[in-house]
Design an enzyme around this catalytic site. Structure first.
Site, PDB file in Angstrom:
ATOM      1  N   HIS A  23       0.825  -1.215   0.000  1.00 31.99           N
ATOM      2  CA  HIS A  23       0.000   0.000   0.000  1.00 31.99           C
ATOM      3  C   HIS A  23       0.861   1.268   0.000  1.00 31.99           C
ATOM      4  O   HIS A  23       0.694   2.151  -0.850  1.00 31.99           O
ATOM      5  CB  HIS A  23      -0.904  -0.020   1.236  1.00 31.99           C
ATOM      6  CG  HIS A  23      -1.853   1.126   1.319  1.00 31.99           C
ATOM      7  ND1 HIS A  23      -3.177   1.018   0.949  1.00 31.99           N
ATOM      8  CD2 HIS A  23      -1.695   2.409   1.743  1.00 31.99           C
ATOM      9  CE1 HIS A  23      -3.781   2.177   1.135  1.00 31.99           C
ATOM     10  NE2 HIS A  23      -2.902   3.040   1.618  1.00 31.99           N
ATOM     11  N   GLU A  24       1.786   1.342   0.942  1.00 31.92           N
ATOM     12  CA  GLU A  24       2.586   2.559   1.065  1.00 31.92           C
ATOM     13  C   GLU A  24       3.624   2.681  -0.045  1.00 31.92           C
ATOM     14  O   GLU A  24       3.906   3.784  -0.520  1.00 31.92           O
ATOM     15  CB  GLU A  24       3.264   2.601   2.439  1.00 31.92           C
ATOM     16  CG  GLU A  24       2.287   2.656   3.607  1.00 31.92           C
ATOM     17  CD  GLU A  24       1.304   3.810   3.508  1.00 31.92           C
ATOM     18  OE1 GLU A  24       1.674   4.881   2.962  1.00 31.92           O
ATOM     19  OE2 GLU A  24       0.160   3.648   3.958  1.00 31.92           O
TER      20      GLU A  24
END
Length: 208
Positions: A23-24
């Site tokens: 995600h990041e």
């Protein structure tokens, strides 16, 4: 909603780390593509979990199956197109989680079809990779700062409304805790989870 089963927690650790890191990293990579080198300069353009984990968010994801990672710092002023950059970067995280969930589901289906599962551990790990990534994507699209949904929403709101929405960030954790004490997750987020799984099943139907 809350799961304190030790076996599930251990089996879920790969899914937790994958959900957060993917995600990041997706946020950081897309920001870099859009012209902002802030994630690169702050060490976030990496798949190293240490750079991305938020301890509280990890605990919430572990016990509640909804959580968050350490937000990637960006400078929208560096984007070649501000609005496009904000939207693409904000959506990159949740979309990467959905992609990862789908890929894990494909692997799970292949293993089932080929009768390759010899223990119950691997199926549980794959299932939780799917589950955590889907939940992480849905959770982060809640329009509450600093979650991704709020950043997308701010691209379309008047400036005065953006300031009001941004001011909620200091209360975000308390608001999330309050929501968990209400039927919000059961009646809103769980149906969205089921919708995602239904779409995955529809895509995979010809191969089942």
């Amino acid at each position: 909603m809350f799961d304190f089963n030790i076996l599930s927690i251990i089996a879920g650790l790969p899914g937790l780390l994958i959900a957060m890191v993917v995600h990041e990293y997706a946020h950081a990579q897309v920001a870099d593509w859009m012209g902002d080198d802030t994630p690169r300069m702050t060490g976030r353009l990496t798949l190293n979990p240490v750079a991305h984990i938020d301890p509280v968010g990890l605990i919430m994801l572990l016990v509640a199956q909804f959580g968050w990672a350490k937000p990637v710092m960006i400078n929208p002023g560096n984007f070649r197109n501000w609005r496009k950059g904000e939207i693409c970067v904000s959506l990159a995280g949740p979309m990467s989680n959905l992609l990862m969930a789908f890929l894990a589901l494909v692997v799970e289906v292949i293993f089932v079809k080929a009768h390759l599962f010899t223990t119950t551990a691997l199926p549980m790990v794959l299932h939780l990779i799917v589950l955590y990534n889907v939940n992480f994507a849905i959770f982060n699209m809640i329009p509450l700062p600093p979650l991704d949904g709020s950043r997308v929403l701010m691209c379309f709101l008047p400036t005065s409304w953006n300031y009001k929405l941004a001011s909620l960030e200091r209360y975000s954790f308390l608001i999330l805790i309050a929501l968990m004490m209400t039927p919000f997750f059961t009646y809103i987020l769980i149906p969205l989870q089921r919708l995602v799984f239904a779409l995955f099943s529809l895509i995979l139907a010809p191969f089942l």
